[in-house]
Scaffold this active site. Structure first.
Site, PDB file in Angstrom:
ATOM      1  N   HIS A  59      -6.980  -2.181  14.918  1.00  0.00           N
ATOM      2  CA  HIS A  59      -7.153  -1.434  13.666  1.00  0.00           C
ATOM      3  C   HIS A  59      -6.924  -2.327  12.450  1.00  0.00           C
ATOM      4  CE1 HIS A  59      -6.872   2.266  11.139  1.00  0.00           C
ATOM      5  NE2 HIS A  59      -6.060   1.497  10.420  1.00  0.00           N
ATOM      6  N   GLU A  60      -5.793  -2.999  12.418  1.00  0.00           N
ATOM      7  CA  GLU A  60      -5.484  -3.826  11.236  1.00  0.00           C
ATOM      8  C   GLU A  60      -6.448  -5.002  11.136  1.00  0.00           C
ATOM      9  OE1 GLU A  60      -3.768  -2.135   9.426  1.00  0.00           O
ATOM     10  OE2 GLU A  60      -2.642  -0.920  10.849  1.00  0.00           O
TER      11      GLU A  60
ATOM     12  N   GLU B 287      -9.925   4.116   6.060  1.00  0.00           N
ATOM     13  CA  GLU B 287      -9.127   4.550   7.215  1.00  0.00           C
ATOM     14  C   GLU B 287      -9.959   5.303   8.258  1.00  0.00           C
ATOM     15  OE1 GLU B 287      -6.510   3.195   7.865  1.00  0.00           O
ATOM     16  OE2 GLU B 287      -5.716   2.496   5.952  1.00  0.00           O
TER      17      GLU B 287
ATOM     18  N   GLU C 190       0.844  -1.184   0.000  1.00  0.00           N
ATOM     19  CA  GLU C 190       0.000   0.000   0.000  1.00  0.00           C
ATOM     20  C   GLU C 190       0.886   1.242   0.000  1.00  0.00           C
ATOM     21  OE1 GLU C 190      -2.803   0.397   3.241  1.00  0.00           O
ATOM     22  OE2 GLU C 190      -3.780   2.079   2.300  1.00  0.00           O
TER      23      GLU C 190
ATOM     24  N   ASN D 115      -2.478  -6.413   5.243  1.00  0.00           N
ATOM     25  CA  ASN D 115      -2.478  -7.423   4.177  1.00  0.00           C
ATOM     26  C   ASN D 115      -3.346  -8.623   4.541  1.00  0.00           C
ATOM     27  OD1 ASN D 115      -0.164  -5.883   3.138  1.00  0.00           O
ATOM     28  ND2 ASN D 115       0.914  -6.869   4.826  1.00  0.00           N
TER      29      ASN D 115
ATOM     30  N   ALA E  10       1.618  -0.223  10.827  1.00  0.00           N
ATOM     31  CA  ALA E  10       1.282  -1.604  10.516  1.00  0.00           C
ATOM     32  C   ALA E  10       0.442  -1.653   9.248  1.00  0.00           C
ATOM     33  CB  ALA E  10       0.502  -2.231  11.663  1.00  0.00           C
ATOM     34  N   MET E  11       0.313  -2.860   8.682  1.00  0.00           N
ATOM     35  CA  MET E  11      -0.371  -3.002   7.404  1.00  0.00           C
ATOM     36  C   MET E  11      -1.272  -4.233   7.386  1.00  0.00           C
ATOM     37  SD  MET E  11      -0.904  -1.863   4.396  1.00  0.00           S
ATOM     38  CE  MET E  11      -2.034  -2.705   3.311  1.00  0.00           C
TER      39      MET E  11
HETATM   40  N1  BES Z   1      -3.211   0.804   5.742  1.00  0.00           N
HETATM   41  C1  BES Z   1      -2.464   1.447   6.763  1.00  0.00           C
HETATM   42  C2  BES Z   1      -0.985   1.296   6.623  1.00  0.00           C
HETATM   43  C3  BES Z   1      -0.333   2.026   5.487  1.00  0.00           C
HETATM   44  C4  BES Z   1      -0.650   3.292   5.145  1.00  0.00           C
HETATM   45  C5  BES Z   1       0.658   1.435   4.789  1.00  0.00           C
HETATM   46  C6  BES Z   1      -0.008   3.938   4.109  1.00  0.00           C
HETATM   47  C7  BES Z   1       1.291   2.073   3.746  1.00  0.00           C
HETATM   48  C8  BES Z   1       0.958   3.337   3.403  1.00  0.00           C
HETATM   49  C9  BES Z   1      -2.821   0.884   8.122  1.00  0.00           C
HETATM   50  O1  BES Z   1      -4.059   0.307   8.233  1.00  0.00           O
HETATM   51  C10 BES Z   1      -2.801   2.051   9.049  1.00  0.00           C
HETATM   52  O2  BES Z   1      -3.638   2.890   8.933  1.00  0.00           O
HETATM   53  N2  BES Z   1      -1.830   2.087   9.938  1.00  0.00           N
HETATM   54  C11 BES Z   1      -1.592   3.179  10.826  1.00  0.00           C
HETATM   55  C12 BES Z   1      -1.867   2.805  12.254  1.00  0.00           C
HETATM   56  C13 BES Z   1      -3.308   2.860  12.605  1.00  0.00           C
HETATM   57  C14 BES Z   1      -3.547   2.382  13.995  1.00  0.00           C
HETATM   58  C15 BES Z   1      -3.915   4.231  12.438  1.00  0.00           C
HETATM   59  C16 BES Z   1      -0.142   3.529  10.671  1.00  0.00           C
HETATM   60  O3  BES Z   1       0.586   2.734  10.103  1.00  0.00           O
HETATM   61  O4  BES Z   1       0.244   4.603  11.125  1.00  0.00           O
HETATM   62 ZN    ZN Z   2      -5.634   1.653   8.474  1.00  0.00          ZN
END
Ligand code: BES
Ligand code: ZN
Length: 877
Positions: free
Chosen positions: A305-306, A328, A129, A273, A270-271
């Site tokens: 969240h994930e 998001e 992503e 996938n 985190a991601m």
């Molecule tokens: N999908 C995102 C991670 C992401 C965002 C990966 C942009 C690559 C590019 C993930 O679900 C996310 O939102 N992660 C947040 C933490 C969350 C608790 C708000 C993050 O990584 O900051």
């Molecule tokens: Zn997210």
């Protein structure tokens, strides 16, 4: 390298994909120097696309193409075209599906941007992503192309004993030359941004979860060997998340296996996938002696969240990246509510609002302001913003406030039912909420397209004869051409004896509180049957992300602080009091007047300290002064020195006047606990440590000893860090030795060493800038590790207002130096560091000029990435 004119992508230009990919078979021959990717795509013309014979245009970046064939026939160089970002084939079969086979190589080891396939320590992992899949192989890299993936990984058995990808493991075997292979199949269609693979020497902890329909799910967390003793909290958090989504949204997990891998090099947190989350170690690893209570809470929140993305993001995904807030914003809202249910609702709401108001409001008031559904971007990675996330979550929360809790569940049920397996828009989400509730959200939709924080001006008048109270609300936003927003405002009324007054409107009693819906630019609401002038408690629970302007005396605020039944507004009343007092003192500082402590504020603190509190975390929030960055947001021209002086003065005065109370509380709650993560113990630590920080303000030998003793004997990281933080921000002579012993104790725990860097970077001590410079040279500092960069450069520039904004501009120059160094290694992380400079208009002329100079320097740097270019150039516009 930057194009002279990087391309802007617009939402209004969206068109459906010309082709669809039904299935893909991916084969990886993994190697850190050169990985070979063989991909077989089952393609077909998209029936929804009306263009005749469109070219097939695949995205691909930094790939070495080896071969390409359609239905088994190799293409020669005249049959396709390649440039830096795409591979185009002019003629492909139109009537029937066809197989496109592509072979290419990539170099994980050279990939310092940490996007696509890269090396973290000794393991190979991916981050796709938003648009990282195109750095793995040629593909239709857009979220509305949803494909079934089958993946085979081949690698050396010793270097990569564990081989993971999405879905279920379907086969494995041995090969010659000490190699082995594993095949994975994901039965769910997904966009390629949810693809993942991981290979390495990983240890795994395993558990299981029985779903509401009695299916047993295998849960696995993979980490490096020396971290296996730090996974139990993450595992518990995962099980809590799975249960919560069943109980709250009736959503069950769909695969038989859920894997989480922790990696130490990661651009984000985190991601999600599919079936194979990849996490920054920071949001997995915890042991009482290495992680603080707030780390524990964040881990639970991020795991949640994930996990929640599996429904809100994966099964139902975004049509295009402009719809990012669809997944998001909604998922942040879901994780906020999850954490609130696991911990304290009152505390969680306050913490979320604090983040929103200090950081998102600043973003929304600055040059990078954008709606939660942006209309254009140059680099999508720059739009994973506080606005899309935090304001996006507030917009979902407002919908829930409007349609009610049950209505919201009906709306989400309909959304899941209608759109499962699809890639949809924010509008589809709102429509589901409307249709399930027969509720008109047409005007509400402006929240998705308008940027900026609305201001609400409130006036109030009481009519003794009619026994009515009239509240008039006027909404405004930065541009006058904007439509008025539909804003839910939760209101309660208090009698002069502190009891709640029943709320009557149009001669009907509603309840203790009601939601009024502001829809006009200016609108009045009348409350009836009030024998005396009530005290109004407005915007309870922070029911809308707005700036409230309302005249309130310190006496009135003190009254609300004592009596408001809404936990948010009660805290808010105390904050407003402190804020008014400190802002007054800031002015005194600027006018070189002697500072004097306000007796009403002191009295209010005394009152809070006298009462018994069940929720000690909430109690500690009531005792906390507004942060320096929040105070900055309240000023027309930010004066970092005056803010610091005035706030410290108040803290000092409170410490002097209430010393015995702080001491007594400290003694009462200071227990030698090993760090249980339960609400009681967390609350005790929190209240004790805030008392310690007041006491340290006194800079007495006795209190130095107190902090030092806590530092030396602490059995948990919360207490150890709290003590060290007090010491680092004081003149305690033990400072250097404590810092050194902490480093020696924890030098093998990277996440703890991050804290060590951050603590020093955030210090208010005079020599902080020199310390930061020295730390850059420290052997443990690493530009290639995003966590390390954030712990030093990020913390200094974003959390040390006082020293970062030093009048001579050294902080700005330091930051630009670091961004330039980082730009060629990791553009995403570099670009995020620019944010500290974008607020330049908020400062005095001299600082403005210094900050602008650095922004200009950035955009004129050779080979500046489009990530940094977009943020820096928009900051200057
Ligand atoms: N999908 C995102 C991670 C992401 C965002 C990966 C942009 C690559 C590019 C993930 O679900 C996310 O939102 N992660 C947040 C933490 C969350 C608790 C708000 C993050 O990584 O900051
Ligand atoms: Zn997210």
């Amino acid at each position: 390298m930057r194009d002279a004119n990087p391309q802007t992508i617009y939402l209004k230009d969206y068109t459906v994909p010309e082709y669809l990919i039904e299935n893909v078979e991916l084969n990886f021959i993994l190697d850190e120097q050169e990985t070979r990717v063989v991909s077989k795509l089952s393609l077909k013309k998209n029936p929804q696309c009306k263009i005749a014979n469109p070219a097939l245009v695949l995205q691909g970046e930094e790939l070495d193409l080896v071969s390409i064939a359609i239905d088994g026939t190799a293409l020669d160089k005249t049959q396709y075209q390649q440039n830096k970002e795409t591979l185009s084939i002019a003629h492909v079969p139109q009537e029937q599906a066809f197989i496109l086979a592509i072979e290419n190589t990539i170099s994980p080891k050279a990939n310092t941007a940490l996007e696509g396939l890269y090396l973290s320590s000794t393991m190979l992992c991916t981050q796709c992503e938003a648009q990282g899949f195109r750095k793995i192989t040629y593909f239709l890299d857009r979220p509305d192309v949803m494909t079934r993936f089958k993946t085979t990984l081949i690698a050396d058995k010793d270097k990569y004993p564990v081989l993971l990808s999405n879905g279920n493991k379907v086969a494995e075997g041995e090969l010659k030359n000490n190699r082995h292979w594993v095949s994975w199949e994901d039965p769910f269609k997904k966009p390629c941004y949810l693809f993942a693979l991981v290979a390495g020497q990983l240890e795994c902890i395993e558990d299981s979860f029985t779903t509401m329909s009695n299916r047993e799910i295998c849960l696995q967390i993979f980490v490096e060997k020396h971290d296996v003793d730090k996974c139990s909290h993450a595992m518990q958090s995962l099980k809590n998340s799975m249960r919560w989504d069943e109980e709250t949204y009736d959503r069950e997990y769909d695969l038989d296996l859920y894997m989480i891998v922790a990696v130490s090099h990661f651009n984000m947190g985190a991601m999600e996938n599919k079936g194979l989350n990849v996490f920054n170690t920071k949001f997995v690893l915890a042991r009482p002696d290495t992680a603080t209570d707030s780390d524990y809470e964040h881990i639970e929140g991020v795991i949640g969240h994930e996990y929640f993305h599996n429904w809100t993001g994966n099964r139902i995904t975004c049509r295009d990246w402009f719809q990012l807030s669809l997944k998001e914003g909604f998922t942040v809202f879901r994780d906020q509510e999850f954490t609130a249910d696991q911990t304290s609702k009152a505390v969680k709401r306050i913490e979320d609002v604090k983040l929103l108001r200090t950081r998102q409001f600043a973003e929304d008031a600055g040059p990078l302001s954008h709606p939660i559904r942006p209309e254009s971007y140059i680099e999508i990675n720059n739009f994973y913003t506080l606005t899309v996330y935090e304001k996006g979550a507030e917009v979902v929360r407002m919908i829930r406030t409007l349609v009610g809790e049950n209505g919201f569940r009906k709306g989400s049920d309909l959304y899941f039912q209608r759109h499962d397996g699809q890639a949809v828009t924010c509008d589809d989400f709102v429509s589901a909420m409307e249709d399930a509730n027969d509720f008109d959200l047409r005007q509400f939709r402006h929240w998705y397209s308008q940027s900026g924080t609305p201001t609400l001006e409130v006036t109030q008048s009481y009519n003794q004869d009619k026994q009515t109270c009239k509240i008039t609300l006027k909404q405004s936003s930065k541009s006058t051409t904007e439509e008025p927003l539909h804003i839910p405002i939760k209101v309660g009324l208090l009698n002069s004896d502190g009891s709640s007054a029943a709320v009557y409107t149009a001669n009907e009693e509603t309840a203790d509180e009601i939601i009024i819906e502001l829809k006009e630019k200016e609108q009045s609401f009348i409350f009836e049957q009030l024998e005396e002038k009530p005290v109004v408690s407005l915007l309870r629970g922070f029911s809308a992300p707005v700036i409230l302007k309302m005249e309130q005396s310190l006496e009135e605020l003190a009254f609300l602080l004592s009596h408001d039944t809404d936990t948010f507004n009660r805290w808010e009343a105390g904050q407003k009091m402190s804020c008014q007092v400190i802002l007054g003192l800031i002015e005194d500082c600027q006018k070189k007047r002697t500072l004097q402590m306000n007796p009403l504020l002191l009295e209010a603190y005394k009152n809070v300290l006298q009462q018994p509190w069940d929720d000690l975390s909430y109690f500690s929030l009531l005792l906390s002064l507004p942060e320096e960055n929040y105070l900055a947001g309240q000023m027309d021209v930010i004066d970092v020195d005056a803010i610091h002086t005035a706030r410290e003065f108040v803290k000092q005065a409170l410490a002097e006047q209430l010393q015995s109370q702080f001491q007594a509380l400290y003694q009462q709650f200071h227990k030698d606990e090993s760090g249980q993560f339960d609400a009681g113990a967390i609350g005790r630590r929190r209240i004790k440590n805030i008392c310690l920080s007041y006491l340290m303000q006194l800079e007495t030998e006795q209190n130095y000893q107190l902090a030092k003793a806590q530092f030396n004997t602490a059995k948990n990281m919360t207490d150890q860090m709290a003590a060290l933080s007090c010491i680092v921000n004081s003149n305690n002579p033990a400072k250097p030795s404590c810092l050194e012993s902490f480093y020696q104790q924890w030098k093998n725990e990277a996440l703890v060493i991050d804290k060590w860097f951050t603590l020093q970077a955030c210090s208010s001590a005079k020599d902080t800038f020199d310390t930061v410079q020295t730390l850059l040279q420290h052997s443990a500092f690493e530009l290639s590790n995003p966590n390390r960069v954030r712990s030093l450069t990020g913390a200094f520039s974003q959390s040390n207002q006082l020293h970062f904004h030093a009048a001579n501009g050294q902080g700005y120059q330091f930051l630009a130096d670091q961004i330039i160094a980082l730009n060629s290694l990791n553009p995403q992380v570099a670009s995020r560091m620019v944010s500290a400079l974008t607020q330049w208009k908020r400062f005095d002329n001299a600082r403005q000029a210094l900050m602008k100079t650095q922004l200009e320097r950035l955009i004129n740097t050779a080979d500046i990435s489009k990530d940094v270019f977009e943020v820096a150039s928009k900051s200057l516009a």
